[in-house]
Structure formats: C-alpha cells, structure tokens
Write a protein that holds these residues in place. Structure first.
Motif, mmCIF file in Angstrom:
data_model
loop_
_atom_site.group_PDB
_atom_site.id
_atom_site.type_symbol
_atom_site.label_atom_id
_atom_site.label_comp_id
_atom_site.label_asym_id
_atom_site.label_seq_id
_atom_site.Cartn_x
_atom_site.Cartn_y
_atom_site.Cartn_z
ATOM 1 N N TRP A 27 37.719 35.328 26.667
ATOM 2 C CA TRP A 27 37.101 36.557 27.142
ATOM 3 C C TRP A 27 37.084 36.459 28.656
ATOM 4 O O TRP A 27 36.622 35.461 29.224
ATOM 5 C CB TRP A 27 35.681 36.736 26.613
ATOM 6 N N LEU A 28 37.604 37.486 29.316
ATOM 7 C CA LEU A 28 37.726 37.442 30.770
ATOM 8 C C LEU A 28 37.114 38.690 31.396
ATOM 9 O O LEU A 28 37.354 39.809 30.935
ATOM 10 C CB LEU A 28 39.195 37.357 31.193
ATOM 11 N N ASP A 29 36.334 38.466 32.427
ATOM 12 C CA ASP A 29 35.827 39.547 33.267
ATOM 13 C C ASP A 29 36.202 39.171 34.695
ATOM 14 O O ASP A 29 35.401 38.591 35.426
ATOM 15 C CB ASP A 29 34.314 39.690 33.103
ATOM 16 N N PRO A 30 37.444 39.452 35.102
ATOM 17 C CA PRO A 30 37.903 38.986 36.412
ATOM 18 C C PRO A 30 36.982 39.446 37.544
ATOM 19 O O PRO A 30 36.517 40.591 37.553
ATOM 20 C CB PRO A 30 39.296 39.627 36.547
ATOM 21 N N ALA A 31 36.724 38.533 38.475
ATOM 22 C CA ALA A 31 35.932 38.888 39.655
ATOM 23 C C ALA A 31 36.736 39.861 40.495
ATOM 24 O O ALA A 31 37.786 39.507 41.044
ATOM 25 C CB ALA A 31 35.584 37.633 40.456
ATOM 26 N N ARG A 32 36.249 41.101 40.572
ATOM 27 C CA ARG A 32 36.970 42.153 41.291
ATOM 28 C C ARG A 32 36.248 42.556 42.563
ATOM 29 O O ARG A 32 36.501 43.615 43.129
ATOM 30 C CB ARG A 32 37.149 43.375 40.375
ATOM 31 N N LEU A 36 37.818 45.437 32.258
ATOM 32 C CA LEU A 36 38.282 46.016 33.514
ATOM 33 C C LEU A 36 37.470 47.266 33.830
ATOM 34 O O LEU A 36 36.725 47.770 32.975
ATOM 35 C CB LEU A 36 39.767 46.371 33.412
ATOM 36 N N GLY A 37 37.619 47.773 35.030
ATOM 37 C CA GLY A 37 36.961 49.023 35.384
ATOM 38 C C GLY A 37 37.586 50.183 34.635
ATOM 39 O O GLY A 37 38.795 50.176 34.347
ATOM 40 N N PRO A 38 36.814 51.221 34.299
ATOM 41 C CA PRO A 38 37.358 52.346 33.526
ATOM 42 C C PRO A 38 38.460 53.105 34.239
ATOM 43 O O PRO A 38 39.261 53.787 33.597
ATOM 44 C CB PRO A 38 36.136 53.234 33.276
ATOM 45 N N GLY A 39 38.527 52.988 35.573
ATOM 46 C CA GLY A 39 39.570 53.679 36.319
ATOM 47 C C GLY A 39 40.814 52.841 36.543
ATOM 48 O O GLY A 39 41.669 53.212 37.355
ATOM 49 N N PHE A 40 40.953 51.753 35.812
ATOM 50 C CA PHE A 40 42.113 50.872 35.947
ATOM 51 C C PHE A 40 43.405 51.674 35.760
ATOM 52 O O PHE A 40 43.497 52.560 34.908
ATOM 53 C CB PHE A 40 42.022 49.765 34.899
ATOM 54 N N GLU A 84 33.359 50.804 30.943
ATOM 55 C CA GLU A 84 34.396 49.787 31.072
ATOM 56 C C GLU A 84 35.636 50.165 30.291
ATOM 57 O O GLU A 84 35.614 51.047 29.420
ATOM 58 C CB GLU A 84 33.872 48.444 30.564
ATOM 59 N N LEU A 85 36.719 49.482 30.604
ATOM 60 C CA LEU A 85 37.936 49.464 29.807
ATOM 61 C C LEU A 85 38.137 48.026 29.365
ATOM 62 O O LEU A 85 38.066 47.107 30.184
ATOM 63 C CB LEU A 85 39.136 49.930 30.640
ATOM 64 N N VAL A 86 38.360 47.829 28.065
ATOM 65 C CA VAL A 86 38.670 46.497 27.561
ATOM 66 C C VAL A 86 40.075 46.518 26.979
ATOM 67 O O VAL A 86 40.417 47.408 26.194
ATOM 68 C CB VAL A 86 37.670 46.030 26.484
ATOM 69 N N LEU A 87 40.888 45.559 27.398
ATOM 70 C CA LEU A 87 42.209 45.375 26.819
ATOM 71 C C LEU A 87 42.136 44.210 25.833
ATOM 72 O O LEU A 87 41.684 43.115 26.187
ATOM 73 C CB LEU A 87 43.249 45.080 27.902
#
Length: 405
Positions: free
Chosen positions: A168-173, A210-214, A236-239
């Motif tokens: 599970w990843l939540d990249p530091a953006r 990811l952010g919803p506007g990815f 959010e957006l999850v892939l």
C-alpha cells in the motif's frame, strides 16, 4: 513538530498531561489553561506540545473528523492529519487486501499510520515505513495496540518488497515537514516516485493513493482506477493492481455518505448520453462519478440525457432515487442577464441563494453580492449552457435520495 517537542510529548509526564486535559474549546479557554499549566510548573515546551496535540485530536475526532473516537488515543502532526486517509475509507482499502488473500502488507509512506491501523485491525501483518523520524515515531505510537504491526524509519524505494505479499503506497507528494508544506508537481520528485510504484505494481499486488486530479493519461491500462468521495467531496484516487484489481473493472466511483457506501463500476469510461431537451429535473453527479467519467452510465440509469456537450449535468423528466447525484427540481428558466435576474429574484422575495455553475465564466460569490438579495425565501440558481446557450435555472434542491441503483 520538532524532535525535541516529540521527546517532551512522549515522556510519561507529557502523555499523562495530554490525557488529563479538558476538551479543547475557545482560544480564551486555552489562554487560561496555559496559565494554569505554567503555574503548575510544566515547561513552556511541554505545554505547547500537549495543547497542539489536544487541538489536533479535537479536529481529528470532532464532527467531520477523520478518526472519530479513535482520535482520543492518537498523536498527530498538522501535515500528517491533513494528508491522512479517513479511517472509514482506510477500512475499505484494508478489506481489499484481506479478500485478496494477502497476509503481509508494507505501507510505504505510512504517515501517522491511519491506513496501517485499518490493515492491522483486520489481522494483517503490517510493516509501516516513513522516511521522517518524527512521523515514524508518531506512527509507532498510533500502531502500538496492534501486535502484528511494526514501524520502520526509512526510504520507501529502499524497502525490500520481497518481504511482503502486497504494498500500500501513499507517495509523499509534498515537501518535507510537518506543517506549511507545498505540493510537488513532478511525479519524479515524489517519494516513492511514480515510476518506482508502477514497476512494483508489475511484480506484485499494489494499491496506490493519489490525488483525485491525477492525470488520467498516466493511469496504466492494467489498473483499476477508483475515485472515492466522502461526504460530497472527492477525497482520492486509488489505483489497484494485480489481485487487488477487480476483473473487468477499470473505472469505479465510490460514494460514501449518510446513506452508506455505493459504487458505480465499468470496464471503461462511459459514453455520454446525447444532449436533449431540458426536463423537469436536473441532476448534478457526485464528483467521483464525474472524475471516473461514468456520467453517461448514470444518465442512462436515470432515464436522462445531457444538458449540453461537455457539461456534467443530467436532465430528466422524472426524479429517480440515486446516491450518485444531487437532484434539483427546475422551477423556472430565467433570463441570463444579470439585471433581469436581480429583478426576478427580488420579485420572488429570495434572500438566500445557492449558486451553482458549469460551463459559464462567473464568480458565484461576486454575483451574489451584486444581486443584493432581500427576502425570506431561499432557492438554488444554476448557471450553465443548455444545448449550447447560456441559461439560468431557478431550482429547488430535493432531499438526498438514499436508494441504491
């Protein structure tokens, strides 16, 4: 939060003092509390640390808070709380891993540990990793009740993914820090980078927040893309990759609100319905439905059609229950010119006006001021393009529909 502040906070004196504080109230009450705590001999640094935590706990656990009753035993940083996944959403993420038969999960970029808590609560073995020392320490505190959860300080890209069954990843953006951070626009600068994430996803089950506007052009064809809204806001957006992705689904809109959780899914973006005549009702799709480009599927389920090309409004001749859109009853089609609008609204005694817009260049706040509304009645004004023409619709917001499609 500085390391020295965390050391003060994690001392027996600090934690006891934090748990003894009354509920966080007004600034005036806080000033009185500061004076009282200083008079009792507590250091300025400790007083500041515990009051900051009390404020963050109140925010995290209060109305609309991300962690509800669990916030009362957690620690936070300002940035960590802002970026954390809501516990109700994180719980749904965790179910994916459990249902996919994944037992060992690495949460890379764990932040304060919200997602790791949800995974651990389902009995999964979780390794939570964060590169920031203070954040990792706070995650350790928050995950202490879970015996199968461990926290490591380190870089996500240096983690040996062979140690686990899924990621599970939540990249530091955002830039490093615990407050006042800024967004990083280039995915190469994220931690881990998007290339690293997608490479890992080609080798094992991966979920990435990811952010919803990815940028949709960057979504791999092998992924299930799920946009999630909570309380009417797209969060959010999850892939999802590998066994975490559902067969035959590449687009999903998950809507979580007062009536529970509801989802629209499809194998691909849906085609819009043709533009048609304005009906008696207008639907505003939930933001997750719009982001997932499933407006056409929603329109067909409602017996509706599009208001205009490229306009995310649906019109229909009858109101059908749906959790995926807000329904408005159209009262009247008004002149679009501002002077005529002002006269019409005044003649109806409308003093409270909700202004919504799509496809038109107008600032609702400035327009409301110029309209100089007076009266006791309330209504909704929808400014849009109907069949290509600028249109003003006076409407009535209908109660939220709770039936699932």
């Amino acid at each position: 939060m500085l390391r020295e502040e965390l050391v003060e906070l994690l001392s027996p004196e600090g934690l006891t003092l934090l748990d003894s504080l009354p509920p966080y109230e007004s600034q005036r009450d806080v000033m009185k509390l500061v004076a009282s705590l200083r008079a009792d001999g507590h250091s300025p640094a400790l007083v500041a640390a515990v009051l900051t935590q009390a404020k963050l706990r109140a925010k995290a656990g209060g109305p609309g808070g991300k962690f509800g009753e669990f916030a009362g035993r957690m620690l936070f940083t300002e940035a960590g709380l802002e970026q954390a996944t809501r516990l109700a959403v994180a719980a749904r993420h965790a179910v994916r891993y459990r249902d996919a038969g994944i037992h060992r999960v690495a949460d890379l970029g764990c932040g304060i540990g919200g997602d790791a808590m949800a995974l651990s609560a389902l009995g999964l073995e979780v390794t939570a990793v964060d590169r920031d020392e203070v954040t990792a320490a706070i995650a350790s505190y928050n995950l202490a009740p879970f015996p199968d959860a461990t926290v490591e300080q380190g870089d996500a890209e240096s983690f040996d993914i062979a140690r686990v069954d899924g990621l599970w990843l939540d990249p530091a953006r955002r830039t490093a820090g615990h407050s006042d951070t800024r967004r990083l626009t280039d995915s190469v600068d994220w931690s881990p980078s998007l290339d690293w994430v997608f490479n890992a996803a080609s080798r094992m089950p991966v979920g990435v927040k990811l952010g919803p506007g990815f940028d949709r052009e960057l979504i791999p064809g092998s992924a299930e893309a799920q946009w999630v809204s909570f309380g009417g806001q797209v969060a959010e957006l999850v892939l999802w990759f590998g066994s975490l992705a559902r067969p035959g689904i590449t687009r999903a809109a998950l809507v979580i609100g007062g009536s529970g959780a509801h989802e629209l899914t499809a194998p691909a973006d849906s085609d819009d319905e043709p533009v048609g005549e304005l009906g008696a009702f207008l639907y505003e799709p939930d933001g997750a439905v719009i982001r997932a480009r499933l407006i056409g599927d929603l329109a067909r389920s409602l017996g509706g059609r599009m208001v205009g090309d490229g306009i995310a409004y649906i019109t229909a001749d009858e109101a059908r229950p749906t959790p995926f859109a807000q329904c408005f009853r159209i009262i009247e089609r008004l002149p679009y010119h501002e002077k005529d609008l002002k006269a019409e609204l005044r003649s109806r005694g409308i003093g409270t006006l909700e202004i919504k817009k799509r496809g038109v260049d107008v600032d609702p706040a400035k327009l409301r001021t110029r309209l100089a509304l007076k009266g006791k009645a309330s209504a909704t004004l929808i400014l849009t393009r109907v069949a290509g023409r600028h249109t003003a619709l006076l409407a009535e917001r209908l109660p939220v529909q709770k039936s699932e499609l």
